[in-house]
Design a protein around this motif. Structure first.
Motif, short mmCIF file in Angstrom:
data_model
loop_
_atom_site.label_atom_id
_atom_site.label_comp_id
_atom_site.label_asym_id
_atom_site.label_seq_id
_atom_site.Cartn_x
_atom_site.Cartn_y
_atom_site.Cartn_z
N ARG A 39 0.83 -1.20 0.00
CA ARG A 39 0.00 0.00 0.00
C ARG A 39 0.87 1.25 0.00
NH1 ARG A 39 -5.34 -0.41 2.75
NH2 ARG A 39 -4.64 1.17 4.24
N ARG A 41 2.01 5.01 1.08
CA ARG A 41 2.16 5.57 2.42
C ARG A 41 2.04 7.09 2.39
NH1 ARG A 41 7.68 3.58 2.09
NH2 ARG A 41 6.95 3.69 -0.06
N ASP A 251 -1.59 3.82 3.84
CA ASP A 251 -1.15 3.68 5.23
C ASP A 251 -0.57 5.00 5.69
OD1 ASP A 251 -1.80 0.96 5.47
OD2 ASP A 251 0.12 0.34 4.61
#
Length: 272
Positions: A39, A41, A251
């Motif tokens: 994912r 960031r 994230d």
């Protein structure tokens, strides 16, 4: 958008590898070699902690990890830095640096100025670091003039390297030398990509958060900056709304985690 409002701010994977060892009768083993997080960031840096500014509590109660950039030598400098650390947040020294334009009183105490001698610049940087507990790095408050000055930035970055810190270029100067000089010294060239609150409304911050999401998805990560202050509550509200829309796709990480992952930065802090 990049740090499209920087000048204005200055005036206010893994891959699964199948291996079957030769001569080994065991079943093939799958070895997972992490190459990058699956994912994207986002690192949210919040500037101007240290003076009990409006929005401080709201920032500390956001539902994700932030990075607290704390100005030195102010009334709540130590309190805000310790509070951030206790929350598990990264702390940066939000170091006042001379701008090309802007009122001198906006700088705050302990500012680094281009007219200073090498020794005076070093003294200012070290004093600020000693005044803000738990700092893992520095980012610039204002600073468009200093970040374009090779002599002064060389001293700032040298102190960072000596102490095991990194420098985050807030990007108030599109001709900043900080990134290039950081690379030359073996430091990570970290910079802000998007200012969240160059326009002071929650709606604008939400719009900027969508740009943050887009940049993170296209480039793997995004560093973004907001502020406590007169409109700090509005900025916090906009960030909170943006987080709700983004939490399933990115994230949220502290700046040190991003630096370690993106630039393989692994250093031993030399704290005062």
């Amino acid at each position: 958008m990049g740090a499209a409002s920087g000048q204005r701010q200055d005036t206010a994977l893994h891959t699964a590898v199948l291996t079957e060892p030769a001569g080994d009768s065991k079943a093939a083993e799958v070895q997972e070699k992490p190459l990058r997080p699956a994912r994207s960031r986002v690192a949210i840096i919040v500037d101007d902690f240290g003076n009990g500014m409006r929005g401080t509590d709201e920032m500390f109660t956001l539902p994700v990890k932030i990075t607290a950039a704390v100005m030195p030598f102010l009334s709540t400098t130590e309190k805000d830095a310790r509070r951030a650390h206790e929350h598990g947040y990264d702390v940066l020294v939000h170091l006042p640096m001379e701008p090309r334009q802007g009122k001198p009183e906006w700088l705050g105490p302990g500012a680094v100025l281009t007219r200073m001698t090498d020794a005076e610049v070093r003294e200012r940087v070290e004093a600020a670091l000693d005044n803000v507990p738990y700092a893992v790095g520095i980012n610039n408050h204002m600073g468009s003039k200093v970040t374009g000055d090779e002599r002064v930035m060389g001293i700032v970055l040298a102190v960072c390297k000596e102490r095991g810190l990194f420098f985050v270029d807030s990007h108030t100067n599109y001709r900043s030398v900080a990134g290039r000089m950081a690379r030359e010294l073996g430091l990570p060239p970290v910079e802000n990509h998007i200012f969240l609150d160059d326009v002071h409304s929650a709606g604008h911050v939400m719009k900027q958060m969508r740009l943050v999401e887009q940049r993170a998805k296209s480039q793997r990560y995004c560093v973004t900056i907001g502020h406590v202050g007169i409109q700090g509550k509005e900025t916090a509200a906009g960030i909170r709304s943006g987080i709700a829309a983004m939490k399933d796709s990115v994230d949220f990480v502290g700046i040190s985690e991003l630096v370690k992952e993106e630039w393989k930065w692994n250093t031993q802090l030399t704290l005062p």
